[in-house]
Design a protein around this motif. Structure first.
Motif, PDB file in Angstrom:
ATOM      1  N   TYR A 185      -7.450  -4.867   1.165  1.00 12.16           N
ATOM      2  CA  TYR A 185      -6.581  -3.935   0.941  1.00 12.16           C
ATOM      3  C   TYR A 185      -5.494  -4.218  -0.469  1.00 12.16           C
ATOM      4  O   TYR A 185      -4.923  -3.488  -1.003  1.00 12.16           O
TER       5      TYR A 185
ATOM      6  N   LEU B 192      -9.529  -7.704   6.291  1.00 16.07           N
ATOM      7  CA  LEU B 192      -9.204  -6.133   5.926  1.00 16.07           C
ATOM      8  C   LEU B 192      -8.033  -6.095   5.108  1.00 16.07           C
ATOM      9  O   LEU B 192      -8.035  -5.463   3.989  1.00 16.07           O
ATOM     10  N   ALA B 193      -6.891  -7.098   5.721  1.00 12.32           N
ATOM     11  CA  ALA B 193      -5.763  -6.833   4.692  1.00 12.32           C
ATOM     12  C   ALA B 193      -5.701  -7.332   3.490  1.00 12.32           C
ATOM     13  O   ALA B 193      -5.320  -6.895   2.436  1.00 12.32           O
TER      14      ALA B 193
ATOM     15  N   ARG C  47      -7.131   1.063  10.590  1.00 15.03           N
ATOM     16  CA  ARG C  47      -8.168   0.280  10.786  1.00 15.03           C
ATOM     17  C   ARG C  47      -7.956  -1.099  11.455  1.00 15.03           C
ATOM     18  O   ARG C  47      -8.818  -1.580  12.374  1.00 15.03           O
TER      19      ARG C  47
ATOM     20  N   LEU D 141      -4.798   1.503   6.522  1.00 18.01           N
ATOM     21  CA  LEU D 141      -4.889   0.013   7.169  1.00 18.01           C
ATOM     22  C   LEU D 141      -4.498  -0.169   8.589  1.00 18.01           C
ATOM     23  O   LEU D 141      -5.003  -0.741   9.172  1.00 18.01           O
TER      24      LEU D 141
ATOM     25  N   LEU E 248       0.632  -1.105   0.166  1.00 19.09           N
ATOM     26  CA  LEU E 248       0.144  -0.124   0.006  1.00 19.09           C
ATOM     27  C   LEU E 248       1.010   1.196   0.046  1.00 19.09           C
ATOM     28  O   LEU E 248       0.475   2.390  -0.435  1.00 19.09           O
TER      29      LEU E 248
END
Length: 217
Positions: A148, A144-145, A123, A120, A18
């Motif tokens: 993303y 979540l990871a 969160r 990230l 990211l």
């Protein structure tokens, strides 16, 4: 322990991926440079106002750019305080504050004022602060990871192709890789900071170095 180490590896890898977008956005467009310049100018202006008269200070603080800067500072302080105190809050209060923070994170992410890597980590911090079930916490973090990562892979493919021969960029990514790995493995974070905040400060410092070198070239 193996599951935890695997989760840390996934998070660190996605954070690095990211980070490419945040660096690329700054290098590719004028918006990031303008925002950094505005922030620096606002800092200087605020310092000057502290020694000026009341009228000048009120006029300065009424400017949209200065109000936006102050709001960003307030958001960072609220996030730091929440992560430091979340464990001592009543469940309802903790959930309410987490929702308010998430709303601000959404807004800053859409505006481009937070890098995807920073978003990230914030969160993930919210998940850890509000999810009491360890298994559920791990699953939500992994989901979540993964989300993303999919987004980042699509966004960064073209950027990476264009940056393969950029020495400054490659130097930055090498330092970033080292820092993320180092911070994620720390048993104790220096200065009494949360892991998220410490990592954010280290990466911000490296970005400032990289952007400064880019500007000078």
């Amino acid at each position: 322990m193996k599951r935890r180490n695997r989760a840390i590896t996934i998070i660190a890898s996605v954070a690095l991926l990211l980070g490419l977008g945040g660096y690329g956005a700054h290098r590719a467009g004028q918006q990031g440079a303008a925002r950094a310049s505005a922030t620096s100018g606002n800092n200087a202006a605020l310092a000057s106002a502290a020694t000026g008269n009341v009228t000048s200070r009120v006029e300065l603080l009424s400017r949209p750019a200065v109000r936006a800067y102050q709001a960003r500072v307030d958001f960072q302080e609220q996030a730091r305080r929440f992560f430091a105190e979340a464990g001592r809050l009543a469940p309802a209060a903790r959930q309410r504050q987490a929702q308010l923070l998430e709303t601000d994170i959404d807004r800053y992410e859409r505006a481009g004022d937070l890098s995807a890597g920073e978003t990230l980590m914030l969160r993930i911090g919210l998940i850890r602060a509000t999810e009491t079930d360890p298994a559920r916490q791990m699953q939500r973090t992994a989901d979540l990871a993964a989300a993303y990562q999919v987004h980042a892979e699509r966004r960064n493919a073209a950027f990476l192709a264009a940056q393969r021969d950029d020495r400054a960029f490659n130097d930055y990514k090498t330092r970033e890789n080292r820092i993320v790995t180092e911070v994620m493995a720390m048993p104790v974070v220096p200065g009494g900071l949360s892991r998220n905040e410490y990592l954010r400060r280290r990466l911000q410092h490296e970005r400032e170095i990289a952007y400064g070198r880019t500007t000078a070239r």
